[in-house]
Design a protein around this motif. Structure first.
Motif, PDB file in Angstrom:
ATOM      1  N   LEU A  86       0.825  -1.195   0.000  1.00  0.00           N
ATOM      2  CA  LEU A  86       0.000   0.000   0.000  1.00  0.00           C
ATOM      3  C   LEU A  86       0.860   1.246   0.000  1.00  0.00           C
ATOM      4  N   CYS A  87       0.379   2.264  -0.710  1.00  0.00           N
ATOM      5  CA  CYS A  87       1.040   3.570  -0.734  1.00  0.00           C
ATOM      6  C   CYS A  87      -0.045   4.622  -0.513  1.00  0.00           C
ATOM      7  N   VAL A  88       0.027   5.312   0.615  1.00  0.00           N
ATOM      8  CA  VAL A  88      -0.991   6.286   0.999  1.00  0.00           C
ATOM      9  C   VAL A  88      -0.358   7.670   1.054  1.00  0.00           C
ATOM     10  N   SER A  89      -0.984   8.641   0.388  1.00  0.00           N
ATOM     11  CA  SER A  89      -0.498  10.021   0.395  1.00  0.00           C
ATOM     12  C   SER A  89      -1.580  10.934   0.954  1.00  0.00           C
ATOM     13  N   GLY A  90      -1.160  12.019   1.586  1.00  0.00           N
ATOM     14  CA  GLY A  90      -2.120  12.967   2.127  1.00  0.00           C
ATOM     15  C   GLY A  90      -1.420  14.113   2.804  1.00  0.00           C
ATOM     16  N   HIS A  91      -2.178  14.870   3.590  1.00  0.00           N
ATOM     17  CA  HIS A  91      -1.596  15.994   4.309  1.00  0.00           C
ATOM     18  C   HIS A  91      -2.350  16.223   5.605  1.00  0.00           C
ATOM     19  N   CYS A  92      -1.646  16.774   6.574  1.00  0.00           N
ATOM     20  CA  CYS A  92      -2.213  17.187   7.852  1.00  0.00           C
ATOM     21  C   CYS A  92      -1.868  18.658   8.014  1.00  0.00           C
ATOM     22  N   SER A  93      -2.858  19.522   7.814  1.00  0.00           N
ATOM     23  CA  SER A  93      -2.623  20.958   7.730  1.00  0.00           C
ATOM     24  C   SER A  93      -1.612  21.224   6.603  1.00  0.00           C
ATOM     25  N   GLU A  94      -0.448  21.800   6.923  1.00  0.00           N
ATOM     26  CA  GLU A  94       0.548  22.112   5.890  1.00  0.00           C
ATOM     27  C   GLU A  94       1.567  20.992   5.678  1.00  0.00           C
ATOM     28  N   LEU A  95       1.478  19.926   6.459  1.00  0.00           N
ATOM     29  CA  LEU A  95       2.470  18.846   6.389  1.00  0.00           C
ATOM     30  C   LEU A  95       2.013  17.761   5.420  1.00  0.00           C
ATOM     31  N   VAL A  96       2.797  17.551   4.369  1.00  0.00           N
ATOM     32  CA  VAL A  96       2.477  16.545   3.353  1.00  0.00           C
ATOM     33  C   VAL A  96       3.269  15.281   3.648  1.00  0.00           C
ATOM     34  N   PHE A  97       2.614  14.136   3.510  1.00  0.00           N
ATOM     35  CA  PHE A  97       3.274  12.868   3.823  1.00  0.00           C
ATOM     36  C   PHE A  97       2.925  11.815   2.782  1.00  0.00           C
ATOM     37  N   GLN A  98       3.793  10.803   2.717  1.00  0.00           N
ATOM     38  CA  GLN A  98       3.549   9.604   1.901  1.00  0.00           C
ATOM     39  C   GLN A  98       4.005   8.397   2.709  1.00  0.00           C
ATOM     40  N   VAL A  99       3.119   7.441   2.898  1.00  0.00           N
ATOM     41  CA  VAL A  99       3.406   6.269   3.706  1.00  0.00           C
ATOM     42  C   VAL A  99       3.301   5.022   2.836  1.00  0.00           C
ATOM     43  N   GLU A 100       4.360   4.225   2.834  1.00  0.00           N
ATOM     44  CA  GLU A 100       4.372   2.966   2.093  1.00  0.00           C
ATOM     45  C   GLU A 100       4.597   1.815   3.080  1.00  0.00           C
ATOM     46  N   PHE A 101       3.842   0.743   2.917  1.00  0.00           N
ATOM     47  CA  PHE A 101       4.009  -0.401   3.811  1.00  0.00           C
ATOM     48  C   PHE A 101       3.363  -1.640   3.210  1.00  0.00           C
ATOM     49  N   GLN A 102       3.747  -2.799   3.760  1.00  0.00           N
ATOM     50  CA  GLN A 102       3.124  -4.067   3.393  1.00  0.00           C
ATOM     51  C   GLN A 102       2.159  -4.482   4.494  1.00  0.00           C
ATOM     52  N   LEU A 103       0.983  -4.911   4.076  1.00  0.00           N
ATOM     53  CA  LEU A 103      -0.039  -5.364   5.021  1.00  0.00           C
ATOM     54  C   LEU A 103      -0.305  -6.843   4.786  1.00  0.00           C
ATOM     55  N   THR A 104      -0.033  -7.642   5.805  1.00  0.00           N
ATOM     56  CA  THR A 104      -0.238  -9.093   5.717  1.00  0.00           C
ATOM     57  C   THR A 104      -1.443  -9.472   6.576  1.00  0.00           C
ATOM     58  N   GLU A 105      -2.401 -10.154   5.955  1.00  0.00           N
ATOM     59  CA  GLU A 105      -3.596 -10.607   6.664  1.00  0.00           C
ATOM     60  C   GLU A 105      -3.636 -12.129   6.650  1.00  0.00           C
ATOM     61  N   SER A 162       4.521  -4.395   7.811  1.00  0.00           N
ATOM     62  CA  SER A 162       5.964  -4.574   7.653  1.00  0.00           C
ATOM     63  C   SER A 162       6.480  -3.621   6.577  1.00  0.00           C
ATOM     64  N   ASP A 163       7.800  -3.468   6.523  1.00  0.00           N
ATOM     65  CA  ASP A 163       8.458  -2.629   5.509  1.00  0.00           C
ATOM     66  C   ASP A 163       7.852  -1.229   5.462  1.00  0.00           C
ATOM     67  N   LEU A 164       7.680  -0.614   6.629  1.00  0.00           N
ATOM     68  CA  LEU A 164       7.093   0.726   6.694  1.00  0.00           C
ATOM     69  C   LEU A 164       8.119   1.775   6.295  1.00  0.00           C
ATOM     70  N   ASN A 165       7.699   2.681   5.409  1.00  0.00           N
ATOM     71  CA  ASN A 165       8.570   3.767   4.957  1.00  0.00           C
ATOM     72  C   ASN A 165       7.742   5.045   4.890  1.00  0.00           C
ATOM     73  N   VAL A 166       8.185   6.077   5.616  1.00  0.00           N
ATOM     74  CA  VAL A 166       7.476   7.352   5.661  1.00  0.00           C
ATOM     75  C   VAL A 166       8.323   8.409   4.970  1.00  0.00           C
ATOM     76  N   VAL A 167       7.730   9.116   4.020  1.00  0.00           N
ATOM     77  CA  VAL A 167       8.439  10.155   3.264  1.00  0.00           C
ATOM     78  C   VAL A 167       7.807  11.505   3.586  1.00  0.00           C
ATOM     79  N   MET A 168       8.634  12.437   4.110  1.00  0.00           N
ATOM     80  CA  MET A 168       8.196  13.803   4.379  1.00  0.00           C
ATOM     81  C   MET A 168       9.330  14.753   4.036  1.00  0.00           C
ATOM     82  N   ASP A 169       9.051  16.068   4.069  1.00  0.00           N
ATOM     83  CA  ASP A 169      10.057  17.067   3.738  1.00  0.00           C
ATOM     84  C   ASP A 169      10.993  17.238   4.921  1.00  0.00           C
ATOM     85  N   ALA A 170      12.120  16.570   4.890  1.00  0.00           N
ATOM     86  CA  ALA A 170      13.041  16.562   6.030  1.00  0.00           C
ATOM     87  C   ALA A 170      13.671  17.929   6.278  1.00  0.00           C
ATOM     88  N   SER A 171      13.729  18.813   5.269  1.00  0.00           N
ATOM     89  CA  SER A 171      14.369  20.117   5.442  1.00  0.00           C
ATOM     90  C   SER A 171      13.636  20.974   6.468  1.00  0.00           C
TER      91      SER A 171
END
Length: 297
Positions: A113-132, A145-154
């Motif tokens: 799964l790859c989920v993108s969105g924003h919380c107020s001015e903060l934009v994020f992208q979350v990638e992960f594997q979901l095992t059921e 598993s394999d969780l990866n969060v992408v945000m503007d680190a600057s």
């Protein structure tokens, strides 16, 4: 010679038959997965959506096409209203969600799964594997598993350590909860900075904009004498969020000779006392008035 050719033909036929058997098995498996998918769809889709799909597939429904379309529109409106309420409650807006099935069987499903969105001015992208994992007589067990969060680190130096910890612990709930709290504290800082700039435009300046961590105070008649308000929002590795506000001074050497050194040196400590008693906005207001930087309005 003829016997040799017959043997070769027989061997070739056996090889082809084996290949055909493998292909038939693959086709049967794909058909089974397709049927399972249709069953899952039929199970999850109820009400207006199921009626619309049935109508599109040629099945007769009481009320005809107009009624189906009307009910489908109502269903979409209800989903949109529910999404709006959820966004207002948690403050997080999702803009996209991509799903890819990596593995599927009767007992286990693995999705990317790859989920993108924003919380107020903060934009994020979350990638992960979901095992059921499906268990008989029990609820399905889901793991991330394999969780990866992408945000503007600057702009998120104080957030980077927390993100590393979240990726290690794979705690999605902690990430979204902390993101909301962190965003709220940043919004409070932005509103406070903007308030003082609007109230004292000749004194207050925001070099990096209202979303930055620094506000400067300059008196028009005291060039070179500057007070810096550094307001950061610290996030611990465990998800604790706390504002940290400091008052820094920049005064030329000649100006220092006109003021008692003890008074200037104790400004930062005095400001911290005001913070504990009055809170950020009232403390900043007091500092501006106490040092004579505000002008009569």
């Amino acid at each position: 010679m003829e016997d040799k050719m017959n043997k070769e033909n027989i061997e070739e036929v056996k090889v082809l038959e084996a290949q055909i058997s493998c292909l038939q098995a693959e086709v049967a498996e794909l058909q089974r997965q397709k049927q399972d998918s249709h069953k899952d769809m039929a199970f999850h889709l109820r009400g207006q959506v199921q009626d619309a799909l049935s109508y599109m597939c040629g099945q007769r429904l009481v009320g005809g096409k107009e009624k189906v379309v009307s009910r489908l529109k109502e269903g979409v409106k209800e989903l949109e209203d529910d999404l709006k309420r959820q966004t207002q409650l948690n403050g997080i807006s999702l803009t996209s969600c991509a799903t890819k099935t990596l593995e599927s069987s009767d007992s286990k499903v693995v999705q990317q799964l790859c989920v993108s969105g924003h919380c107020s001015e903060l934009v994020f992208q979350v990638e992960f594997q979901l095992t059921e994992v499906k268990q008989e007589g029990q609820r399905s067990e889901r793991t991330v598993s394999d969780l990866n969060v992408v945000m503007d680190a600057s702009d998120l130096q104080n957030f980077s350590s927390f993100l590393s910890g979240v990726e290690e612990s794979r705690d999605l709930l902690l990430f979204f909860r902390t993101l909301r709290t962190f965003s709220d504290r940043c919004d409070e800082r932005s509103r406070t900075f903007q308030h003082f700039q609007n109230k004292y435009p000749a004194v207050v300046s925001l070099p990096g904009g209202c979303r930055s961590e620094v506000m400067t105070l300059n008196h028009p008649e005291l060039p070179g004498c500057v007070l810096f308000v550094h307001w950061s929002v610290d996030v611990s590795r465990e998800g604790g969020v706390a504002p940290k506000i400091n008052l820094l001074t920049k005064i030329p050497e000649k100006a220092l000779q006109l003021f008692p050194s003890q008074t200037v040196g104790g400004a930062a400590e005095a400001f911290q006392s005001l913070l504990r008693i009055l809170g950020p906005e009232a403390a900043l207001e007091s500092v501006i008035r106490a040092v004579g930087l505000s002008q009569d309005t």
